[in-house]
Design a protein around this motif. Structure first.
Motif, mmCIF file in Angstrom:
data_model
loop_
_atom_site.group_PDB
_atom_site.id
_atom_site.type_symbol
_atom_site.label_atom_id
_atom_site.label_comp_id
_atom_site.label_asym_id
_atom_site.label_seq_id
_atom_site.Cartn_x
_atom_site.Cartn_y
_atom_site.Cartn_z
ATOM 1 N N LEU A 12 0.823 -1.207 0.000
ATOM 2 C CA LEU A 12 0.000 0.000 0.000
ATOM 3 C C LEU A 12 0.854 1.254 0.000
ATOM 4 N N GLY A 13 2.001 1.170 0.664
ATOM 5 C CA GLY A 13 2.912 2.310 0.637
ATOM 6 C C GLY A 13 3.452 2.571 -0.756
ATOM 7 N N LEU A 14 3.728 1.511 -1.495
ATOM 8 C CA LEU A 14 4.209 1.685 -2.871
ATOM 9 C C LEU A 14 3.126 2.288 -3.766
ATOM 10 N N ILE A 15 1.866 1.932 -3.514
ATOM 11 C CA ILE A 15 0.769 2.560 -4.272
ATOM 12 C C ILE A 15 0.749 4.063 -4.002
ATOM 13 N N ALA A 16 0.888 4.442 -2.735
ATOM 14 C CA ALA A 16 0.928 5.866 -2.388
ATOM 15 C C ALA A 16 2.140 6.554 -3.007
#
Length: 345
Positions: free
Chosen positions: A251-255
């Motif tokens: 999810l951090g990579l999506i952000a």
């Protein structure tokens, strides 16, 4: 025996109330976007009436109104909406995975990393919008990945993830200053870009941003359930068999991708990713839901609020001939203070 009317409102009634609140917020944001979009298309150095704008949209021609509305003003407003939506959702994701209400995409060093990569390109070379987008996204991805690698030994604990992001952001911000000092090119254009602006944005920029924005927004909403679980502490997640650190990384990579793409197109626009999640919590929460919000609702609302904030801000910024990033800071600072006071009451 407890009579049905003497007990607290049933769960179904609370869910119904929350659903109506969710729908009302989305409709209100859509109406605000419609109004600000109409004003954005009508106003500028050359103003047009509503009739002229509608005619330009329905029957394009070689007139000045068609050129300004279709080729300059419409893509600029669409980019403003996309930038706001992606920053709003990215801010909610970052605050959820770090469990930090002061979290924002800037906190993970993504904005600084993307800005550094683009500043280097602007100082020593001239690249096309596509290459600038790829370069900025790569720079933001490297910065975000560095943050995750630093905090990986602690399984991406929220505290270490926040501290790592702050260190990475400080490093790249210092590197930007070094580039500006040592670069032989005129730094005025670079300084202006660093304020965050949507001037001279065209359909080419909009076309480049659309795939990143839509993919990121869809993935964010799709993974709303893991975000709900990440609001629990890591011990509870582990007891449930939920790999919190892996989901926090994904999810951090999506952000990271969402933020880097917007920075590449519009420059670093601050406060939107910080304020939109706070406004979402303020609007969605009730007396029962003090801090626990369902991300299936908060993510779309944050995206709509972010889109509305940037859309309205850019319309005002265009009238005052100032960069939208500056206006977001000038308005976002007092607004954030108000939200803090509101929460303390």
């Amino acid at each position: 025996m407890i009579s049905p009317t003497s007990s607290a409102p049933p769960v179904a009634l609370k869910a119904h109330e929350g659903a109506w609140r969710f729908v009302i917020i989305l409709i209100s944001c859509a109406l605000l976007l419609l109004v600000s979009g109409s004003l954005s298309l009508m106003t500028g150095e050359t103003s047009f009436s509503a009739t002229q704008v509608i005619k330009a949209l329905i029957q394009p021609s070689d007139s000045l109104a068609s050129f300004l509305v279709l080729e300059l003003r419409l893509p600029r407003f669409i980019i403003a909406v996309l930038v706001g939506a992606t920053l709003g959702m990215a801010g909610t994701i970052v605050q959820s995975i770090t469990r930090n209400p002061l979290g924002s995409p800037d906190l993970m060093g993504v904005s600084a990393g993307a800005s550094f990569a683009i500043v280097v390109c602007m100082a020593w070379s001239a690249l096309t919008p596509l290459l600038l987008l790829l370069t900025g996204t790569l720079g933001g991805f490297v910065a975000g990945l560095t943050t995750f690698l630093i905090a990986w030994r602690t399984k991406l604990s929220p505290l270490h993830l926040t501290l790592s992001g702050m260190c990475v952001a400080l490093f790249f911000n210092a590197a930007i200053v070094v580039v500006l000092i040592t670069a032989k090119a005129d730094a005025n254009g670079i300084y202006f870009w660093l304020t965050g602006s949507l001037m001279d944005r065209t359909w080419q920029h909009a076309g480049l941003l659309v795939p990143f924005s839509i993919a990121g927004l869809v993935m964010g909403v799709t993974f709303s359930r893991p975000l709900n679980l990440l609001m629990l502490d890591d011990v509870t997640c582990h007891s449930l068999g939920f790999p919190a650190h892996l989901w926090r990384l994904l999810l951090g990579l999506i952000a990271v991708v969402l933020t880097a793409a917007t920075v590449s197109v519009a420059g670093p626009i601050s406060f939107v990713g910080l304020i939109a999640p706070h406004l979402t919590r303020l609007m969605l929460q009730n007396k029962i839901q003090a801090q626990c919000l369902d991300h299936r609702q908060s993510l779309p609302v944050s995206a709509m609020l972010g889109a509305t904030l940037v859309g309205v801000a850019d319309t005002i910024a265009k009238l005052q001939n100032v960069p939208v990033g500056i206006l977001c800071v000038l308005v976002g600072g007092p607004l954030f203070v108000y939200l803090i006071k509101k929460k303390a009451e």
